[in-house]
Design a protein around this motif. Structure first.
Motif, PDB file in Angstrom:
ATOM      1  N   GLU A  20      -3.111  -2.024  11.379  1.00 41.73           N
ATOM      2  CA  GLU A  20      -4.494  -1.857  11.831  1.00 41.73           C
ATOM      3  C   GLU A  20      -5.484  -2.236  10.730  1.00 41.73           C
ATOM      4  O   GLU A  20      -6.509  -2.873  11.002  1.00 41.73           O
ATOM      5  CB  GLU A  20      -4.726  -0.423  12.292  1.00 41.73           C
ATOM      6  CG  GLU A  20      -4.000  -0.089  13.586  1.00 41.73           C
ATOM      7  CD  GLU A  20      -4.040   1.401  13.923  1.00 41.73           C
ATOM      8  OE1 GLU A  20      -4.476   2.219  13.078  1.00 41.73           O
ATOM      9  OE2 GLU A  20      -3.621   1.736  15.043  1.00 41.73           O
ATOM     10  N   LEU A  21      -5.189  -1.840   9.498  1.00 40.86           N
ATOM     11  CA  LEU A  21      -6.061  -2.183   8.372  1.00 40.86           C
ATOM     12  C   LEU A  21      -6.076  -3.688   8.133  1.00 40.86           C
ATOM     13  O   LEU A  21      -7.138  -4.288   7.895  1.00 40.86           O
ATOM     14  CB  LEU A  21      -5.616  -1.454   7.105  1.00 40.86           C
ATOM     15  CG  LEU A  21      -5.734   0.078   7.128  1.00 40.86           C
ATOM     16  CD1 LEU A  21      -5.103   0.669   5.876  1.00 40.86           C
ATOM     17  CD2 LEU A  21      -7.174   0.516   7.280  1.00 40.86           C
ATOM     18  N   GLU A  22      -4.905  -4.306   8.188  1.00 43.86           N
ATOM     19  CA  GLU A  22      -4.824  -5.756   8.009  1.00 43.86           C
ATOM     20  C   GLU A  22      -5.578  -6.489   9.112  1.00 43.86           C
ATOM     21  O   GLU A  22      -6.292  -7.467   8.841  1.00 43.86           O
ATOM     22  CB  GLU A  22      -3.357  -6.198   7.969  1.00 43.86           C
ATOM     23  CG  GLU A  22      -2.625  -5.739   6.734  1.00 43.86           C
ATOM     24  CD  GLU A  22      -1.118  -5.907   6.808  1.00 43.86           C
ATOM     25  OE1 GLU A  22      -0.460  -5.728   5.763  1.00 43.86           O
ATOM     26  OE2 GLU A  22      -0.578  -6.211   7.906  1.00 43.86           O
ATOM     27  N   THR A  46      -0.618   1.952  10.705  1.00 37.76           N
ATOM     28  CA  THR A  46      -1.920   2.008  10.026  1.00 37.76           C
ATOM     29  C   THR A  46      -2.119   0.777   9.170  1.00 37.76           C
ATOM     30  O   THR A  46      -3.211   0.189   9.150  1.00 37.76           O
ATOM     31  CB  THR A  46      -2.036   3.284   9.181  1.00 37.76           C
ATOM     32  OG1 THR A  46      -1.870   4.421  10.039  1.00 37.76           O
ATOM     33  CG2 THR A  46      -3.380   3.369   8.486  1.00 37.76           C
ATOM     34  N   ARG A  47      -1.066   0.334   8.464  1.00 36.24           N
ATOM     35  CA  ARG A  47      -1.166  -0.871   7.643  1.00 36.24           C
ATOM     36  C   ARG A  47      -1.550  -2.070   8.512  1.00 36.24           C
ATOM     37  O   ARG A  47      -2.443  -2.842   8.170  1.00 36.24           O
ATOM     38  CB  ARG A  47       0.151  -1.152   6.919  1.00 36.24           C
ATOM     39  CG  ARG A  47       0.029  -2.326   5.926  1.00 36.24           C
ATOM     40  CD  ARG A  47       1.357  -2.774   5.373  1.00 36.24           C
ATOM     41  NE  ARG A  47       2.006  -3.578   6.395  1.00 36.24           N
ATOM     42  CZ  ARG A  47       3.227  -3.360   6.883  1.00 36.24           C
ATOM     43  NH1 ARG A  47       3.968  -2.386   6.446  1.00 36.24           N
ATOM     44  NH2 ARG A  47       3.724  -4.148   7.819  1.00 36.24           N
ATOM     45  N   MET A  68       0.858  -1.175   0.000  1.00 38.31           N
ATOM     46  CA  MET A  68       0.000   0.000   0.000  1.00 38.31           C
ATOM     47  C   MET A  68       0.899   1.231   0.000  1.00 38.31           C
ATOM     48  O   MET A  68       1.870   1.293   0.747  1.00 38.31           O
ATOM     49  CB  MET A  68      -0.896   0.003   1.228  1.00 38.31           C
ATOM     50  CG  MET A  68      -1.971  -1.057   1.193  1.00 38.31           C
ATOM     51  SD  MET A  68      -3.110  -0.973   2.577  1.00 38.31           S
ATOM     52  CE  MET A  68      -2.344  -2.149   3.670  1.00 38.31           C
ATOM     53  N   LYS A  69       0.546   2.167  -0.800  1.00 34.98           N
ATOM     54  CA  LYS A  69       1.380   3.356  -0.928  1.00 34.98           C
ATOM     55  C   LYS A  69       1.129   4.338   0.212  1.00 34.98           C
ATOM     56  O   LYS A  69       0.008   4.565   0.615  1.00 34.98           O
ATOM     57  CB  LYS A  69       1.156   4.025  -2.270  1.00 34.98           C
ATOM     58  CG  LYS A  69      -0.266   4.510  -2.473  1.00 34.98           C
ATOM     59  CD  LYS A  69      -0.429   5.192  -3.809  1.00 34.98           C
ATOM     60  CE  LYS A  69      -1.850   5.749  -3.874  1.00 34.98           C
ATOM     61  NZ  LYS A  69      -2.073   6.528  -5.020  1.00 34.98           N
ATOM     62  N   HIS A  70       2.176   4.898   0.718  1.00 41.38           N
ATOM     63  CA  HIS A  70       2.139   5.997   1.685  1.00 41.38           C
ATOM     64  C   HIS A  70       1.314   5.729   2.940  1.00 41.38           C
ATOM     65  O   HIS A  70       0.703   6.638   3.482  1.00 41.38           O
ATOM     66  CB  HIS A  70       1.655   7.289   1.022  1.00 41.38           C
ATOM     67  CG  HIS A  70       2.367   7.610  -0.239  1.00 41.38           C
ATOM     68  ND1 HIS A  70       3.732   7.753  -0.309  1.00 41.38           N
ATOM     69  CD2 HIS A  70       1.921   7.790  -1.495  1.00 41.38           C
ATOM     70  CE1 HIS A  70       4.094   8.022  -1.557  1.00 41.38           C
ATOM     71  NE2 HIS A  70       3.005   8.036  -2.298  1.00 41.38           N
ATOM     72  N   ILE A  71       1.258   4.491   3.345  1.00 39.33           N
ATOM     73  CA  ILE A  71       0.575   4.163   4.600  1.00 39.33           C
ATOM     74  C   ILE A  71       1.640   3.687   5.570  1.00 39.33           C
ATOM     75  O   ILE A  71       2.410   2.781   5.265  1.00 39.33           O
ATOM     76  CB  ILE A  71      -0.509   3.085   4.392  1.00 39.33           C
ATOM     77  CG1 ILE A  71      -1.606   3.621   3.473  1.00 39.33           C
ATOM     78  CG2 ILE A  71      -1.091   2.645   5.724  1.00 39.33           C
ATOM     79  CD1 ILE A  71      -2.708   2.641   3.187  1.00 39.33           C
ATOM     80  N   ASP A  72       1.661   4.305   6.735  1.00 35.42           N
ATOM     81  CA  ASP A  72       2.669   3.922   7.721  1.00 35.42           C
ATOM     82  C   ASP A  72       2.408   2.510   8.235  1.00 35.42           C
ATOM     83  O   ASP A  72       1.310   1.969   8.090  1.00 35.42           O
ATOM     84  CB  ASP A  72       2.707   4.937   8.873  1.00 35.42           C
ATOM     85  CG  ASP A  72       1.404   4.958   9.643  1.00 35.42           C
ATOM     86  OD1 ASP A  72       1.282   4.176  10.609  1.00 35.42           O
ATOM     87  OD2 ASP A  72       0.494   5.742   9.276  1.00 35.42           O
TER      88      ASP A  72
END
Length: 101
Positions: free
Chosen positions: A11-13, A8-9, A1-5
């Motif tokens: 948390e999204l996963e 946050t990545r 994913m571009k430009h996601i720290d």
């Protein structure tokens, strides 16, 4: 994913994983053997991967605990309520697809 720290990545996963678990808990009509035949993984695989991740991080998580988390109930209870006997067709497909598991 571009430009996601990284936080946050993660948390999204985690949110996607929780949604997948909820989806599988609702779809009790989908048998594990069907998941294995079509996707090469099942609910048991997810619980094993969860336990592996816990083990890698030194977190105490038993096989039964990881399965309960994935199934939303003890595994034996899920099997009793929802698991059907595999058909000959399902077993044949499983044997044929086994190398990709």
């Amino acid at each position: 994913m571009k430009h996601i720290d990284a936080v946050t990545r993660t948390e999204l996963e985690a949110a996607a994983f929780r949604r997948l678990l909820e989806h599988l808990r609702q779809r009790t009509d989908v048998q594990n053997i069907d998941l294995m035949n079509l996707a090469g993984f099942c609910r048991n695989c997810l619980s094993n991967w969860l336990k592996d991740a816990a083990d890698e991080r030194g977190v105490s998580l038993s096989k039964d605990e990881s399965r309960t988390y994935v199934y939303g109930m003890p595994y034996e209870e899920w099997k009793e309520r929802h698991q059907r006997e595999a058909t000959a067709t399902q077993l044949k497909a499983f044997e044929e697809s086994k190398p990709s598991h």
